[in-house]
Write an enzyme that holds these catalytic residues in place. Structure first.
Site, mmCIF file in Angstrom:
data_model
loop_
_atom_site.group_PDB
_atom_site.id
_atom_site.type_symbol
_atom_site.label_atom_id
_atom_site.label_comp_id
_atom_site.label_asym_id
_atom_site.label_seq_id
_atom_site.Cartn_x
_atom_site.Cartn_y
_atom_site.Cartn_z
ATOM 1 N N ASP A 154 47.360 12.001 31.917
ATOM 2 C CA ASP A 154 48.658 12.564 31.542
ATOM 3 C C ASP A 154 48.589 14.088 31.493
ATOM 4 O O ASP A 154 47.758 14.672 30.782
ATOM 5 C CB ASP A 154 49.076 12.020 30.169
ATOM 6 C CG ASP A 154 50.448 12.500 29.770
ATOM 7 O OD1 ASP A 154 51.433 11.923 30.247
ATOM 8 O OD2 ASP A 154 50.535 13.474 28.985
ATOM 9 N N LEU A 155 49.457 14.754 32.238
ATOM 10 C CA LEU A 155 49.432 16.218 32.317
ATOM 11 C C LEU A 155 49.770 16.864 30.981
ATOM 12 O O LEU A 155 49.251 17.927 30.651
ATOM 13 C CB LEU A 155 50.395 16.696 33.403
ATOM 14 C CG LEU A 155 50.058 16.262 34.834
ATOM 15 C CD1 LEU A 155 51.096 16.803 35.814
ATOM 16 C CD2 LEU A 155 48.664 16.723 35.231
#
Length: 205
Positions: A154-155
């Site tokens: 997840d960025l």
């Protein structure tokens, strides 16, 4: 509804991690909002893939208006043209229709998921078209309320770790993993607060 482990997790994290304690103090009266319906959670995750927070909410609002009820039986009856008019790509239309059909046909093990391990649920979900590990991990957090999920792909989580612990500098995956180990067994809670520390907030499901 607040996850039953939430306050215990906050106390545990605050005692051993001053950075996390400071983030939690800045957000004292908020908590993860569980999503109760599995199909709704997964459909929303598919809608939000690879687009901005604002765009994802806009498409979801239109999709909800067209579908009226976010249930498999309703989605199956929608034509592709109706879905495309909501702003969904042709691929996402296929994914959502396929998901609805699988739920309607009983091809996903919805009733077994609560008793399955995190990795077993992930393995089951990624067999569905359009659902990768990130989507499965969001499902673990927001639907099954698993307390120790750390979605390293997840960025938003990556950015939160960089800013909170490393002054915004780029860090390796190994460093992120190591930081996550220190947050066990409450990594879902830590992830959620790291998201809270960002502006704008990442998409949630």
């Amino acid at each position: 509804m607040k996850p039953e482990y939430w306050e215990k997790a906050k106390r545990s994290l605050a005692r051993r991690d001053p950075v996390m304690a400071a983030i939690m103090r800045r957000h004292p009266r908020v908590h993860l909002q569980p999503r109760g319906d599995p199909f709704h959670t997964l459909a929303r995750a598919i809608v939000g893939q690879q687009i901005s927070v604002k765009a994802a909410q806009s498409v979801w609002n239109r999709f909800s208006g067209v579908a009226v009820e976010i249930i498999p039986e309703k989605i199956i009856k929608l034509k592709a043209t109706h879905l495309r008019a909501c702003g969904l790509s042709a691929r996402k239309c296929e994914y959502i229709s396929d998901l609805a059909q699988r739920f309607a046909d009983g091809l996903v093990h919805v009733h077994r998921w609560p008793e399955m391990s995190d990795e077993a649920v992930v393995a089951d979900l990624v067999q569905v078209r359009g659902i990768g590990r990130w989507t499965a991990e969001m499902f673990l957090m927001f639907n099954l309320l698993r307390p120790d999920v750390f979605p390293l792909g997840d960025l938003g989580l990556q950015k939160g770790l960089r800013l909170a612990y490393h002054g915004g500098r780029r860090i390796s995956l190994r460093t992120m993993q190591s930081r996550g180990e220190a947050l066990r067994p409450w990594r879902s809670v830590a992830t959620w607060y790291l998201w809270r520390s960002l502006d704008p907030l990442p998409v949630e499901y």
